[in-house]
Motif scaffolding. Structure first.
Motif, short mmCIF file in Angstrom:
data_model
loop_
_atom_site.label_atom_id
_atom_site.label_comp_id
_atom_site.label_asym_id
_atom_site.label_seq_id
_atom_site.Cartn_x
_atom_site.Cartn_y
_atom_site.Cartn_z
N SER A 66 0.96 -1.06 -0.11
CA SER A 66 0.14 0.09 -0.06
C SER A 66 1.01 1.07 -0.11
CB SER A 66 -0.92 0.03 1.41
OG SER A 66 -0.32 0.11 2.63
N LYS A 67 2.02 1.40 0.51
CA LYS A 67 2.82 2.26 0.82
C LYS A 67 3.44 2.46 -0.87
CE LYS A 67 6.59 4.57 3.20
NZ LYS A 67 7.60 4.26 4.61
N TRP A 68 3.99 1.54 -1.39
CA TRP A 68 4.28 1.65 -2.67
C TRP A 68 3.29 2.16 -3.63
CZ3 TRP A 68 9.18 2.35 -3.77
CH2 TRP A 68 10.19 1.71 -3.17
N LYS A 69 2.10 1.56 -3.50
CA LYS A 69 0.90 2.10 -4.52
C LYS A 69 0.82 3.62 -4.14
CE LYS A 69 -3.27 1.32 -6.28
NZ LYS A 69 -3.47 2.53 -7.17
N LEU A 70 0.73 4.12 -2.79
CA LEU A 70 0.75 5.66 -2.78
C LEU A 70 1.77 6.18 -3.30
CD1 LEU A 70 -0.80 7.54 -0.85
CD2 LEU A 70 0.84 7.23 0.88
N PHE A 71 3.31 5.87 -3.04
CA PHE A 71 4.41 6.58 -3.84
C PHE A 71 3.99 6.75 -5.37
CE2 PHE A 71 7.76 5.10 -0.54
CZ PHE A 71 7.46 6.21 0.29
N ILE A 72 3.67 5.75 -5.93
CA ILE A 72 3.55 5.69 -7.46
C ILE A 72 2.33 6.47 -7.91
CG2 ILE A 72 2.72 3.88 -9.31
CD1 ILE A 72 4.47 1.97 -7.95
#
Length: 170
Positions: A66-72
């Motif tokens: 979920s953090k990577w999705k937020l960054f992307i």
């Protein structure tokens, strides 16, 4: 799947992942991550005349899916100015891929080495950054032979990098 087929399958998976990241195809890369994905970057400590020591597990970075999705999502939005205006490129070289263990529950433990070249495509005066390390991956293989990354730990080979951040997947 015998061990040779499994190795070939995992080898292709690791290379495909690197290609997706280098092509900045982040949404397809996210699909390679399992729902309970965890990502760690660990920095070793140096002591005079000794090799890097990872016993203290000095955590530099942690992210889940979920953090990577937020960054992307932010990177691809109108607020992602660094993505839109900077021409920073990366090239990943993955090697020494080894299967350490294969569990009966379709979990495979894999280790590999990573070398990331990061450079500015428009400014040849800026020196490229080389980042190297060892990766330990926990992979899950589903019934249709789909591979997902459950966990990745990256052990960096150096304690200092001339890079302004490490907030991109290694």
């Amino acid at each position: 799947m015998n061990i040779q087929e499994l190795f070939y399958h995992i080898y292709n998976f690791e290379i495909t992942e690197a290609e997706l990241l280098d092509a900045e195809d982040y949404n397809r890369w996210l699909m390679l991550l399992d729902d309970d994905y965890e990502y760690y970057i660990i920095e070793g400590e140096t002591r005079q005349g000794k090799k890097l020591d990872f016993s203290n597990r000095k955590l530099l970075f942690y992210a889940d899916k979920s953090k990577w999705k937020l960054f992307i999502d932010r990177l691809l939005s109108s607020y992602g100015w660094s993505y839109q205006y900077a021409q920073t490129k990366t090239r990943r070289i993955v090697g020494n891929i080894r299967i350490l263990e294969r569990k009966e529950n379709n979990v495979v433990y894999v280790t590999s080495n990573i070398l990331v070249l990061r450079f500015n495509a428009e400014d040849i005066k800026e020196y490229p950054t080389l980042i190297s390390g060892k990766r330990e991956d926990t992979l899950r293989i589903y019934g249709d032979n789909e591979v997902k990354i459950v966990k990745r730990i990256v052990y960096l080979d150096s304690t200092s990098y001339p890079s302004y951040n490490l907030y991109f997947p290694l």
